[in-house]
Design a protein around this motif. Structure first.
Motif, mmCIF file in Angstrom:
data_model
loop_
_atom_site.group_PDB
_atom_site.id
_atom_site.type_symbol
_atom_site.label_atom_id
_atom_site.label_comp_id
_atom_site.label_asym_id
_atom_site.label_seq_id
_atom_site.Cartn_x
_atom_site.Cartn_y
_atom_site.Cartn_z
ATOM 1 N N UNK A 120 0.842 -1.193 0.000
ATOM 2 C CA UNK A 120 0.000 0.000 0.000
ATOM 3 C C UNK A 120 0.880 1.247 0.000
ATOM 4 N N UNK A 121 1.602 1.430 -1.072
ATOM 5 C CA UNK A 121 2.505 2.575 -1.158
ATOM 6 C C UNK A 121 1.682 3.856 -1.219
ATOM 7 N N UNK A 122 1.990 4.794 -0.325
ATOM 8 C CA UNK A 122 1.233 6.038 -0.271
ATOM 9 C C UNK A 122 0.060 5.985 0.678
ATOM 10 N N UNK A 123 -0.180 4.835 1.286
ATOM 11 C CA UNK A 123 -1.250 4.720 2.266
ATOM 12 C C UNK A 123 -2.501 4.069 1.712
ATOM 13 N N UNK A 124 -3.417 3.771 2.613
ATOM 14 C CA UNK A 124 -4.632 3.039 2.265
ATOM 15 C C UNK A 124 -5.502 3.820 1.280
ATOM 16 N N UNK A 125 -5.783 5.079 1.588
ATOM 17 C CA UNK A 125 -6.684 5.853 0.736
ATOM 18 C C UNK A 125 -6.080 6.104 -0.640
ATOM 19 N N UNK A 126 -4.815 6.418 -0.679
ATOM 20 C CA UNK A 126 -4.177 6.673 -1.969
ATOM 21 C C UNK A 126 -4.159 5.416 -2.827
ATOM 22 N N UNK A 130 -10.379 19.378 4.075
ATOM 23 C CA UNK A 130 -10.565 20.266 5.223
ATOM 24 C C UNK A 130 -10.552 19.502 6.550
ATOM 25 N N UNK A 131 -10.561 18.182 6.483
ATOM 26 C CA UNK A 131 -10.611 17.366 7.684
ATOM 27 C C UNK A 131 -9.203 17.137 8.245
ATOM 28 N N UNK A 132 -9.146 16.768 9.532
ATOM 29 C CA UNK A 132 -7.862 16.434 10.147
ATOM 30 C C UNK A 132 -7.397 15.081 9.655
ATOM 31 N N UNK A 133 -6.105 14.825 9.764
ATOM 32 C CA UNK A 133 -5.585 13.525 9.333
ATOM 33 C C UNK A 133 -6.048 12.416 10.276
ATOM 34 N N UNK A 134 -6.381 12.749 11.518
ATOM 35 C CA UNK A 134 -6.940 11.751 12.433
ATOM 36 C C UNK A 134 -8.273 11.244 11.888
ATOM 37 N N UNK A 135 -9.113 12.178 11.456
ATOM 38 C CA UNK A 135 -10.416 11.814 10.893
ATOM 39 C C UNK A 135 -10.231 10.970 9.635
ATOM 40 N N UNK A 136 -9.318 11.383 8.767
ATOM 41 C CA UNK A 136 -9.111 10.661 7.512
ATOM 42 C C UNK A 136 -8.471 9.293 7.751
ATOM 43 N N UNK A 137 -7.688 9.170 8.812
ATOM 44 C CA UNK A 137 -7.111 7.857 9.136
ATOM 45 C C UNK A 137 -8.216 6.887 9.538
ATOM 46 N N UNK A 138 -9.224 7.392 10.238
ATOM 47 C CA UNK A 138 -10.346 6.528 10.597
ATOM 48 C C UNK A 138 -11.136 6.104 9.360
ATOM 49 N N UNK A 139 -11.243 6.978 8.386
ATOM 50 C CA UNK A 139 -11.867 6.610 7.113
ATOM 51 C C UNK A 139 -11.038 5.513 6.434
ATOM 52 N N UNK A 185 -9.097 3.345 7.920
ATOM 53 C CA UNK A 185 -9.293 2.097 8.661
ATOM 54 C C UNK A 185 -10.595 1.427 8.260
ATOM 55 N N UNK A 186 -11.658 2.215 8.049
ATOM 56 C CA UNK A 186 -12.937 1.648 7.607
ATOM 57 C C UNK A 186 -12.766 0.881 6.302
ATOM 58 N N UNK A 187 -12.093 1.504 5.352
ATOM 59 C CA UNK A 187 -11.890 0.865 4.040
ATOM 60 C C UNK A 187 -11.032 -0.387 4.188
ATOM 61 N N UNK A 206 -10.430 1.460 17.500
ATOM 62 C CA UNK A 206 -11.324 1.097 16.399
ATOM 63 C C UNK A 206 -11.587 -0.415 16.404
ATOM 64 N N UNK A 207 -10.522 -1.188 16.567
ATOM 65 C CA UNK A 207 -10.639 -2.649 16.543
ATOM 66 C C UNK A 207 -11.433 -3.143 17.747
ATOM 67 N N UNK A 208 -11.180 -2.574 18.918
ATOM 68 C CA UNK A 208 -11.885 -3.006 20.131
ATOM 69 C C UNK A 208 -13.390 -2.791 19.979
ATOM 70 N N UNK A 209 -13.772 -1.671 19.392
ATOM 71 C CA UNK A 209 -15.196 -1.405 19.169
ATOM 72 C C UNK A 209 -15.774 -2.387 18.161
ATOM 73 N N UNK A 210 -14.999 -2.693 17.136
ATOM 74 C CA UNK A 210 -15.435 -3.609 16.087
ATOM 75 C C UNK A 210 -15.636 -5.030 16.625
ATOM 76 N N UNK A 211 -14.793 -5.426 17.587
ATOM 77 C CA UNK A 211 -14.824 -6.794 18.099
ATOM 78 C C UNK A 211 -15.752 -6.963 19.306
ATOM 79 N N UNK A 212 -16.504 -5.936 19.646
ATOM 80 C CA UNK A 212 -17.410 -6.043 20.788
ATOM 81 C C UNK A 212 -18.423 -7.160 20.571
#
Length: 532
Positions: A328-334, A390-399, A401-403, A461-467
């Motif tokens: 995943x060169x450049x990251x997940x979203x890229x 316009x979003x923070x990179x924290x917000x986009x990192x969560x996006x 992770x979703x993908x 994120x994972x802990x919430x997903x595995x509840x």
């Protein structure tokens, strides 16, 4: 007269012939050494086993590990404004926490630190913020001996993570790396020596799994010193004549001169396969279907793939196993939206049921750098829309992770999913052999402290997903805490590339992570190949 002219000519001829024969004999005698050197000079050659008495007490002497190695750092720092609040004890008990509190009474911003203690082993510590400017620092020494304790101020004032990427690039803080006043401290650890890892039972899946409630394995493992080149008990290990070789430098025989083993206190991790015991081959041979390991991640995982391919070569050549790697060169979203590989199509590519599938994946260093770094502002506009920019990179990192998780966990009929936390990339303090630029600072987000906070986001994120017990075949493996204490163990190339030294772990750390993964695979599909 003619004879007198002939004599020196003949003598010169004889000397020339003798020298030629000597050179020929020397080259012939040492040709095997040069062949060995070429074989040893590979990017990830099998680690050489040091010959040393396990009962010999070895220790890292003060200043034997590098500290400040030349990066350009700002003159303005709060390091000198910190003080040790109460005089700490100069002794500690093995297996019990030792703590110290530091304070800067005039500091109101969030400060970041790097903690390291070394002696019979290398350990790191944890930082707890008690109030603005006041921090409690904890170490857990496991092996008795004398330790050098270092507390390094990495950043005096760090903006909120949700402010990144910073719009004003002049406000990006640069890495400092100054020891706090009063450090280093020399700590004497008393108590009993714990048993070597070889005397413990093999680790279970649960013991190797990282959870939100126990993110740090610092209470269960350390980098134990197993060989010191300057020790009288060391025996020459590198084959051939004692000429300088890249592989020998990479493995510390001709470099740092200290070799470590990542050992736990509660269980044993499977070792590097050899002719006597190769559980991975034994496991694959016992399966009714070919084993397919699918790796999804960044360039760190590429190094892990190289190690796995070496260990599984015979089985891969015979068709009994294969490894597929998606970088995943450049990251997940890229990767998903622009450059590929397209993560959402990976499940369709592995619909076959005629194989046993194991998946190891990660999303970290590239996501952090590309989403948070100011130097990638123009590149981000090629795959993020106007609203996302316009979003923070924290917000986009969560996006991201979703993908990543939505796609990867749809791969059918997988025996084991393993998410690897991001390694402690971009270390400065203790990272040697780097050609630091004297005119460029080392700014955020390129720091291990940034990585730690993004790992917390992923784990939450994972802990919430595995509840509720969902995804029982999905586990999390540590990549951060195993690499954090070892800024001295980074990837070394012939040209000493700064990118590799900052981004990639070295031999010892990479092999440790592959051993973790191998242990999880064996306990999942082949527990019977592990002796009791």
């Amino acid at each position: 007269m003619p004879r007198r002219r002939f004599f020196p000519s003949a003598l010169c001829l004889l000397i020339a012939i003798a020298f030629f024969l000597y050179r020929y004999e020397f080259i012939a005698e040492n040709s095997q050494a040069r062949i060995d050197a070429r074989q040893f000079d590979t990017s990830f050659s099998p680690p050489l086993k040091a010959v040393n008495d396990e009962n010999t007490l070895l220790t890292v002497a003060p200043n034997e590990l590098p500290g400040y190695t030349g990066w350009a750092r700002p003159e303005l720092t709060d390091a000198g404004r910190f003080r040790i609040v109460t005089e700490p004890s100069s002794t500690a008990i093995a297996g019990q926490e030792w703590e110290i509190t530091v304070e800067c009474s005039s500091c109101t911003s969030d400060s970041w630190f790097y903690l390291r203690a070394y002696g019979p082993a290398i350990i790191t510590g944890t930082v707890n913020s008690e109030s603005p400017g006041r921090y409690r620092l904890r170490f857990l020494p496991i092996d008795p001996g004398i330790y050098t304790v270092e507390v390094v101020l990495t950043f005096s004032a760090v903006p909120s993570l949700t402010d990144f990427p910073l719009q004003d690039t002049t406000k990006v803080p640069n890495y400092e790396g100054y020891l706090l006043p009063g450090f280093p401290i020399f700590l004497t650890v008393q108590g009993n020596t714990p048993p070597r890892e070889t005397q413990l039972p093999y680790c279970t899946i649960d013991q190797l799994t990282t959870t939100n409630h126990h993110l740090s394995p610092t209470t269960r493992a350390r980098w134990k010193l197993i060989d010191s080149i300057r020790s009288s008990t060391h025996t020459k290990t590198v084959p051939g004549v004692d000429t300088i070789q890249l592989g020998a430098y990479q493995q510390s025989f001709q470099g740092l001169g200290l070799r470590f083993s990542y050992e736990r206190t509660d269980c044993r991790i499977v070792g590097v396969p050899d002719a006597k015991f190769h559980p991975i081959e034994d496991c694959i041979a016992s399966l009714f279907k070919p084993l397919h390991i699918i790796l999804i991640g960044d360039s760190v995982m590429r190094l892990q793939r190289s190690v796995l391919e070496g260990w599984m070569k015979q089985m891969i050549d015979s068709g009994q196993a294969k490894i597929t790697f998606y970088e995943l060169y450049g990251g997940t979203l890229r990767s998903e939206r622009l450059s590929g590989p397209k993560i959402s199509t990976i499940p369709q590519e592995h619909a076959s049921s005629n194989e046993q599938k194991i998946v190891l994946f990660n999303s970290g260093l590239h996501d952090i750098h590309r989403l948070c770094g100011d130097e990638w502002k123009d590149d981000r506009s090629t795959y993020l829309n106007d609203s996302e920019l316009q979003q923070s990179c924290v917000y986009m990192y969560q996006i991201a992770l979703d993908i990543l998780f939505t796609s990867v966990l749809q791969i059918p009929q997988v025996d084991l999913f393993v998410f690897q936390t991001t390694t402690a990339g971009w270390p400065k303090y203790g990272n040697y052999g780097v050609s630091w630029s004297p005119i460029d600072g080392q700014g955020l987000p390129l720091d291990a402290g940034f990585v730690e906070r993004f790992n917390h986001i992923a784990i939450a994120y994972i802990s919430k997903m595995k509840q509720g017990g969902a995804y029982s075949t999905f586990h999390v493996m540590d990549g951060y805490w195993v690499s954090l204490p070892r800024p001295d163990n980074r990837e070394i190339s012939k040209k000493a590339d700064i990118g590799k030294k900052l981004s990639h772990p070295g031999h010892e750390v990479t092999y440790a992570m592959v051993r973790f993964f191998s242990m999880m695979v064996l306990q999942t599909i082949c527990p019977a190949v592990l002796p009791a």
